[in-house]
Design a protein around this motif. Structure first.
Motif, short mmCIF file in Angstrom:
data_model
loop_
_atom_site.label_atom_id
_atom_site.label_comp_id
_atom_site.label_asym_id
_atom_site.label_seq_id
_atom_site.Cartn_x
_atom_site.Cartn_y
_atom_site.Cartn_z
N HIS A 134 7.16 11.90 -4.33
CA HIS A 134 6.24 10.90 -3.78
C HIS A 134 5.49 10.20 -4.91
CE1 HIS A 134 6.02 12.29 0.61
NE2 HIS A 134 6.79 13.21 0.02
N TRP A 135 5.91 8.98 -5.24
CA TRP A 135 5.15 8.14 -6.18
C TRP A 135 3.87 7.69 -5.47
CZ3 TRP A 135 6.01 6.06 -11.17
CH2 TRP A 135 5.22 4.96 -11.51
N ASP A 136 2.74 7.87 -6.12
CA ASP A 136 1.42 7.60 -5.53
C ASP A 136 1.14 8.47 -4.31
OD1 ASP A 136 0.61 5.80 -7.44
OD2 ASP A 136 0.96 4.01 -6.24
N GLY A 137 1.88 9.57 -4.19
CA GLY A 137 1.64 10.51 -3.10
C GLY A 137 1.30 11.90 -3.58
N GLY A 138 1.48 12.17 -4.87
CA GLY A 138 1.05 13.43 -5.47
C GLY A 138 1.73 14.66 -4.93
N ARG A 139 3.00 14.56 -4.54
CA ARG A 139 3.67 15.74 -3.99
C ARG A 139 5.18 15.55 -3.97
NH1 ARG A 139 1.34 12.84 0.17
NH2 ARG A 139 2.52 12.45 2.09
N ILE A 140 5.87 16.64 -3.65
CA ILE A 140 7.29 16.58 -3.33
C ILE A 140 7.45 17.10 -1.91
CG2 ILE A 140 8.12 16.77 -5.69
CD1 ILE A 140 8.58 19.76 -5.23
N SER A 141 8.47 16.59 -1.21
CA SER A 141 8.71 17.02 0.18
C SER A 141 10.17 17.39 0.36
CB SER A 141 8.34 15.91 1.17
OG SER A 141 6.96 15.70 1.20
#
Length: 288
Positions: free
Chosen positions: A210-217
């Protein structure tokens, strides 16, 4: 809660990307597109090395005859390390000098799938290409603002590819020599940030940065969210499973456009509870 470890090194990446595990070297590789540089982490020693590149480098894949193929701004070229050598560059878009390679992977057939984009991010003139094991370029899809991925399912049936500018991940059905028309698969919201690099694990689940989301999913094969793992950096860019058991997940990030911080632009290792990845593949064809 998953444990997250920062890999100690002296530099941060402006735009970390292109995550790749190379079993023959016992090393994890990733690029810093805008430095530009190629990084190497040797797992047995923890040593991190950085090789300067002559122009923006979006990705590397192994070559079946040794060394690598790199996706540079102006096209692809052979790369060897120890000592560093870089061959002549050639690509599918000599008519678009403002474009560059952004992300790519080799598949089990020995082909490369990769995306191109406008370096200035002003026009949707990027495309998804397949480079066959015979060295033939094929345009699979077009009109991308910021292409990212691809993700390749372990069954060989599916290819996932994102247009980050649209916050949208597409799915393609693969067939011999190409892929079907794209179909929308996962739509990110503003709160999610933008889908960036991705990789499939051994169970066929899709991991997305996640760019600009601070995570991986992690998403199941139907596109349903299975888990998210928060990271201390804002712009998460890519990931790959590494190690002899393919059970160590390394995650890249970017510092570009952000104030100085402790975590943006660093490399992370994320604990996944025993989930394993898939072996990386090598390109088998000519370059140039």
């Amino acid at each position: 809660m998953s444990k997250v470890r920062t890999i100690a090194r002296d530099t941060r990446d402006t735009l970390g990307e292109g995550a790749l595990w190379v079993a023959r070297d016992g090393a994890f590789y990733w690029v810093d597109i805008l430095a530009p540089a190629l990084n190497r982490l040797t797992l047995a020693t923890g040593k991190v090395e950085r090789f300067a590149m002559p122009e923006p480098l979006g990705w590397v894949v192994e070559h079946a005859e040794g060394g690598f193929v790199g996706g540079f701004r102006s096209g692809i070229a052979r790369i060897t390390l120890d000592p560093l050598t870089i061959g002549e560059r050639s690509g599918p878009e000599p008519h678009l000098p403002g474009n560059r390679m952004n992300d790519g992977k080799a598949d089990a057939t020995g082909a490369i799938w990769c995306g191109t984009m406008d370096m200035a991010e002003e026009q949707a003139c990027g495309s998804l290409y397949r480079l066959s094991p015979q060295g033939v370029w094929q345009q699979i899809d077009s009109d991308y603002g910021v292409p990212n991925g691809p993700g390749l399912s372990p069954c060989g049936q599916w290819l996932y590819h994102a247009d980050s500018s649209k916050r949208l991940i597409y799915r393609f059905a693969r067939h011999e020599g190409g892929a079907s028309k794209r179909a929308p698969f996962i739509q990110f919201t503003e709160a999610d940030g933008y889908p960036d690099g991705m990789n499939c694990d051994a169970e066929g689940f899709l991991w997305v940065a996640h760019w600009d989301g601070g995570r991986i999913s992690r998403f199941d094969p139907e596109g349903r969210l299975e888990r998210s793992i928060d990271l201390p950096a804002k712009r998460i860019t890519n990931m790959a499973f590494a190690g002899e058991g393919l059970d160590r997940l390394f995650v890249t990030s970017a510092a570009i456009g952000l104030p100085d911080s402790e975590h943006d632009g660093v490399l992370f290792e994320v604990e996944t509870g025993g989930i394993r990845g898939n072996p990386s593949h090598a390109y088998a064809g000519p370059v140039g």
